[in-house]
Motif scaffolding. Structure first.
Motif: not given
Length: 131
Positions: A82-91, A93-103
């Motif tokens: 569960s911890r690893r799944a949460d970390e993967a989901a957070q990663e 989300l971070n990539v999506i947020a970074t891409a959206l911020a760049a846009l």
């Protein structure tokens, strides 16, 4: 097609440790119906075996000891998965947020509110690393 760092890391194959692979396998097996039916079968067998035991306390101890140990191990393994799944989901989300911020930043030249929102989004993307 442009390869991102995440896509490049997947090309290297499975670099998980044997323990990580075991956790994934255990999580997969424990979350399926056959595992439940095996556990239910053990309980039914235990119930049916009552006449074979001379001491009622030993009969009760038999069902408490082994399942308690198995439960402890499964909880640890499932929490790890569960911890690893949460970390993967957070990663992700971070990539999506970074891409959206760049846009947003690329279109923020004319809109100061958009510039502020892009800055806030970039700050939020790294928030869990600071806490």
């Amino acid at each position: 097609m442009q390869h991102t760092p995440a896509a490049e890391s997947r090309k290297g194959g499975d670099r998980r440790s044997p323990f990580d692979r075991f956790v994934e396998w255990s999580h997969s097996k424990a979350s399926q119906a056959p595992f439940f039916f095996v556990c239910a079968g053990i309980v039914v067998t235990w119930l049916i075996s009552l006449p074979l035991w001379t001491d009622l306390k030993e009969w009760q101890t038999a069902i408490h000891t082994v399942p308690s140990v198995v439960t402890l191990l499964l909880v640890v393994l499932l929490e790890n998965a569960s911890r690893r799944a949460d970390e993967a989901a957070q990663e992700k989300l971070n990539v999506i947020a970074t891409a959206l911020a760049a846009l947003m930043a690329s279109n923020a030249d004319t809109d100061p509110d958009l510039r502020k929102a892009a800055h806030a989004l970039r700050d939020a993307a790294g928030l869990e690393e600071r806490h």
